[in-house]
Design a protein around this motif. Structure first.
Motif, PDB file in Angstrom:
ATOM      1  N   ALA A 145       0.662  -0.882   0.200  1.00 58.56           N
ATOM      2  CA  ALA A 145       0.145   0.348  -0.093  1.00 58.56           C
ATOM      3  C   ALA A 145       0.528   1.503  -0.085  1.00 58.56           C
ATOM      4  O   ALA A 145       0.628   2.134  -0.544  1.00 58.56           O
ATOM      5  CB  ALA A 145      -0.872   0.136   1.094  1.00 58.56           C
ATOM      6  N   CYS A 146       1.481   1.096   0.447  1.00 58.91           N
ATOM      7  CA  CYS A 146       2.537   2.503   0.917  1.00 58.91           C
ATOM      8  C   CYS A 146       3.976   2.619  -0.166  1.00 58.91           C
ATOM      9  O   CYS A 146       4.138   3.862  -0.906  1.00 58.91           O
ATOM     10  CB  CYS A 146       4.361   2.433   1.932  1.00 58.91           C
ATOM     11  N   THR A 147       4.043   1.258  -1.294  1.00 62.05           N
ATOM     12  CA  THR A 147       5.050   2.111  -2.899  1.00 62.05           C
ATOM     13  C   THR A 147       3.688   2.197  -4.014  1.00 62.05           C
ATOM     14  O   THR A 147       3.902   3.207  -4.045  1.00 62.05           O
ATOM     15  CB  THR A 147       5.550   0.225  -2.830  1.00 62.05           C
ATOM     16  N   ARG A 148       2.529   1.874  -3.940  1.00 62.67           N
ATOM     17  CA  ARG A 148       1.810   2.460  -4.434  1.00 62.67           C
ATOM     18  C   ARG A 148       1.525   3.786  -4.460  1.00 62.67           C
ATOM     19  O   ARG A 148       0.838   4.572  -5.865  1.00 62.67           O
ATOM     20  CB  ARG A 148      -0.132   1.389  -4.420  1.00 62.67           C
ATOM     21  N   LEU A 149       1.165   3.559  -3.066  1.00 63.15           N
ATOM     22  CA  LEU A 149       0.315   5.046  -2.325  1.00 63.15           C
ATOM     23  C   LEU A 149       1.325   6.320  -2.840  1.00 63.15           C
ATOM     24  O   LEU A 149       1.743   7.373  -3.668  1.00 63.15           O
ATOM     25  CB  LEU A 149       0.320   5.664  -1.309  1.00 63.15           C
ATOM     26  N   VAL A 150       2.978   6.055  -2.437  1.00 65.12           N
ATOM     27  CA  VAL A 150       3.683   7.074  -2.541  1.00 65.12           C
ATOM     28  C   VAL A 150       4.209   7.514  -4.301  1.00 65.12           C
ATOM     29  O   VAL A 150       4.474   8.344  -4.677  1.00 65.12           O
ATOM     30  CB  VAL A 150       5.171   6.639  -2.187  1.00 65.12           C
ATOM     31  N   THR A 151       3.876   6.299  -5.065  1.00 62.90           N
ATOM     32  CA  THR A 151       4.213   6.578  -6.210  1.00 62.90           C
ATOM     33  C   THR A 151       2.709   7.137  -6.881  1.00 62.90           C
ATOM     34  O   THR A 151       3.131   8.104  -8.299  1.00 62.90           O
ATOM     35  CB  THR A 151       3.920   4.784  -6.817  1.00 62.90           C
ATOM     36  N   VAL A 152       2.111   7.062  -6.930  1.00 63.00           N
ATOM     37  CA  VAL A 152       0.566   7.685  -7.575  1.00 63.00           C
ATOM     38  C   VAL A 152       0.283   8.834  -7.244  1.00 63.00           C
ATOM     39  O   VAL A 152       0.547  10.314  -7.799  1.00 63.00           O
ATOM     40  CB  VAL A 152      -0.568   7.025  -7.264  1.00 63.00           C
ATOM     41  N   VAL A 153       1.115   9.140  -5.620  1.00 58.90           N
ATOM     42  CA  VAL A 153       1.214  10.861  -5.244  1.00 58.90           C
ATOM     43  C   VAL A 153       2.074  11.391  -5.958  1.00 58.90           C
ATOM     44  O   VAL A 153       1.777  12.327  -6.545  1.00 58.90           O
ATOM     45  CB  VAL A 153       1.320  10.900  -3.705  1.00 58.90           C
ATOM     46  N   ALA A 154       3.633  10.708  -6.342  1.00 59.06           N
ATOM     47  CA  ALA A 154       5.048  11.384  -7.056  1.00 59.06           C
ATOM     48  C   ALA A 154       3.605  12.101  -8.678  1.00 59.06           C
ATOM     49  O   ALA A 154       4.662  12.966  -9.196  1.00 59.06           O
ATOM     50  CB  ALA A 154       5.641  10.038  -6.462  1.00 59.06           C
ATOM     51  N   ASP A 204      13.142   7.524  -6.110  1.00 58.97           N
ATOM     52  CA  ASP A 204      13.646   6.178  -6.416  1.00 58.97           C
ATOM     53  C   ASP A 204      13.163   4.621  -5.949  1.00 58.97           C
ATOM     54  O   ASP A 204      12.868   4.494  -4.834  1.00 58.97           O
ATOM     55  CB  ASP A 204      15.406   6.463  -7.244  1.00 58.97           C
ATOM     56  N   VAL A 205      13.215   3.908  -6.899  1.00 63.92           N
ATOM     57  CA  VAL A 205      12.723   2.474  -5.924  1.00 63.92           C
ATOM     58  C   VAL A 205      13.656   1.696  -5.381  1.00 63.92           C
ATOM     59  O   VAL A 205      13.288   1.207  -3.891  1.00 63.92           O
ATOM     60  CB  VAL A 205      12.935   1.189  -7.663  1.00 63.92           C
ATOM     61  N   PRO A 206      14.817   1.693  -4.620  1.00 66.31           N
ATOM     62  CA  PRO A 206      14.944   1.003  -3.444  1.00 66.31           C
ATOM     63  C   PRO A 206      14.907   2.292  -1.933  1.00 66.31           C
ATOM     64  O   PRO A 206      14.686   1.895  -0.664  1.00 66.31           O
ATOM     65  CB  PRO A 206      17.517   1.536  -3.662  1.00 66.31           C
ATOM     66  N   VAL A 207      14.171   3.422  -2.367  1.00 69.44           N
ATOM     67  CA  VAL A 207      14.048   4.777  -1.469  1.00 69.44           C
ATOM     68  C   VAL A 207      12.607   4.017  -1.357  1.00 69.44           C
ATOM     69  O   VAL A 207      12.243   3.827   0.113  1.00 69.44           O
ATOM     70  CB  VAL A 207      14.447   5.907  -1.806  1.00 69.44           C
ATOM     71  N   VAL A 208      11.581   3.966  -2.246  1.00 72.28           N
ATOM     72  CA  VAL A 208      10.543   3.493  -1.843  1.00 72.28           C
ATOM     73  C   VAL A 208      10.518   2.250  -1.531  1.00 72.28           C
ATOM     74  O   VAL A 208       9.598   2.327  -0.068  1.00 72.28           O
ATOM     75  CB  VAL A 208       9.455   3.652  -3.096  1.00 72.28           C
ATOM     76  N   ASP A 209      11.407   1.461  -1.852  1.00 75.22           N
ATOM     77  CA  ASP A 209      11.252  -0.192  -0.602  1.00 75.22           C
ATOM     78  C   ASP A 209      11.088   0.258   0.447  1.00 75.22           C
ATOM     79  O   ASP A 209      11.372  -0.705   0.992  1.00 75.22           O
ATOM     80  CB  ASP A 209      11.625  -1.346  -1.411  1.00 75.22           C
ATOM     81  N   ALA A 210      12.215   0.887   1.133  1.00 75.24           N
ATOM     82  CA  ALA A 210      13.169   0.676   2.076  1.00 75.24           C
ATOM     83  C   ALA A 210      11.609   1.485   3.257  1.00 75.24           C
ATOM     84  O   ALA A 210      11.786   1.569   4.468  1.00 75.24           O
ATOM     85  CB  ALA A 210      14.766   1.973   2.088  1.00 75.24           C
ATOM     86  N   LEU A 211      11.284   2.558   2.277  1.00 73.97           N
ATOM     87  CA  LEU A 211      10.626   3.491   3.253  1.00 73.97           C
ATOM     88  C   LEU A 211       9.589   2.229   3.277  1.00 73.97           C
ATOM     89  O   LEU A 211       8.549   2.517   5.107  1.00 73.97           O
ATOM     90  CB  LEU A 211      10.494   4.428   3.153  1.00 73.97           C
ATOM     91  N   SER A 212       8.736   1.580   2.605  1.00 70.37           N
ATOM     92  CA  SER A 212       7.229   0.978   2.634  1.00 70.37           C
ATOM     93  C   SER A 212       7.500   0.010   3.536  1.00 70.37           C
ATOM     94  O   SER A 212       6.994  -0.360   4.330  1.00 70.37           O
ATOM     95  CB  SER A 212       7.494   0.387   1.591  1.00 70.37           C
ATOM     96  N   SER A 213       8.762  -0.529   3.639  1.00 74.60           N
ATOM     97  CA  SER A 213       9.519  -1.589   4.897  1.00 74.60           C
ATOM     98  C   SER A 213       9.076  -1.369   6.218  1.00 74.60           C
ATOM     99  O   SER A 213       8.535  -1.838   7.424  1.00 74.60           O
ATOM    100  CB  SER A 213      10.348  -1.793   4.411  1.00 74.60           C
TER     101      SER A 213
END
Length: 223
Positions: A145-154, A204-213
């Protein structure tokens, strides 16, 4: 006025399920007519861009509820900064004649409402099933959910200016949608993001993955 500041809106303020809103062509034309006398002149809008539209926002909030306060939260460095509304730029550029500006206000309001309704649909689709006790499977749901929401807001903010302010707000809204109180939601989001987003740049993807975790772990600590 802080109560009309878009950044201060909670999910309870904006949840479409709590605040009905319908706007057909006739209603849009009627609303535009009511907005006309509240609009500043173009000269005033340029000189006092931060306050010149307060009468419009106050009127809309009184008529429909506080959720409307994001109507001019435009992409980039507009009246509010880092938002999602594309049809409105800012008071200093979008305010021209009252007859031309009023329909633009209504269109911007409808765009903002559409974004809130889109978020409600996304929240429903991304929520862990039945809000059960935290498990490894639920950890995956929260992280996704976090990954998807960060992506759509960005994407919707085009990652312009202070876009991350609304992104963090949307994450808090998602937590509130799932029954987590505002104080806990604030701690979870701050712990996950913690200054890792930058101005004018999408993560970037690594940042989003880390914060989603981290986001998922934060939820797990309170469930």
């Amino acid at each position: 006025m802080s109560e009309l500041w878009a950044h201060a809106l909670t999910w309870a303020d904006v949840d479409p399920a709590r605040h009905s809103f319908e706007m057909d062509a006739v209603a849009a034309e009627e609303l535009a007519g009511l907005v006309v006398p509240l609009l500043p002149s173009a000269e005033v809008a340029r000189e006092d861009r931060w306050r010149s539209l307060e009468p419009v926002t106050e009127f809309l909030a009184g008529r429909y509820g506080r959720w409307v306060c994001g109507w001019n939260w435009s992409v980039g460095e507009g009246d509010v900064d880092g938002g999602v509304v594309e049809v409105w730029c800012c008071s200093s550029d979008s305010v021209t004649t009252p007859g031309a500006t009023a329909p633009l206000v209504v269109e911007a309001l409808q765009e903002w409402r559409g974004w809130l309704e889109d978020l409600a649909e996304r929240f429903a689709a991304l929520a862990p099933p039945e809000n059960t006790a935290m498990s490894s499977a639920d950890h995956w749901y929260w992280g996704r959910a976090c990954t998807r929401l960060v992506t759509v807001v960005a994407d919707r903010t085009q990652a312009e200016s202070g876009w991350y302010g609304h992104c963090m707000q949307v994450l808090r809204w998602f937590l509130a949608y799932n029954g987590i109180d505002e104080g806990q939601a604030q701690k979870i989001v701050e712990g996950a993001v913690g200054g890792r987003f930058g101005t004018w740049i999408a993560p970037d993807v690594p940042v989003v993955d880390a914060l989603s975790s981290r986001f998922a772990r934060g939820v797990g600590e309170i469930r």
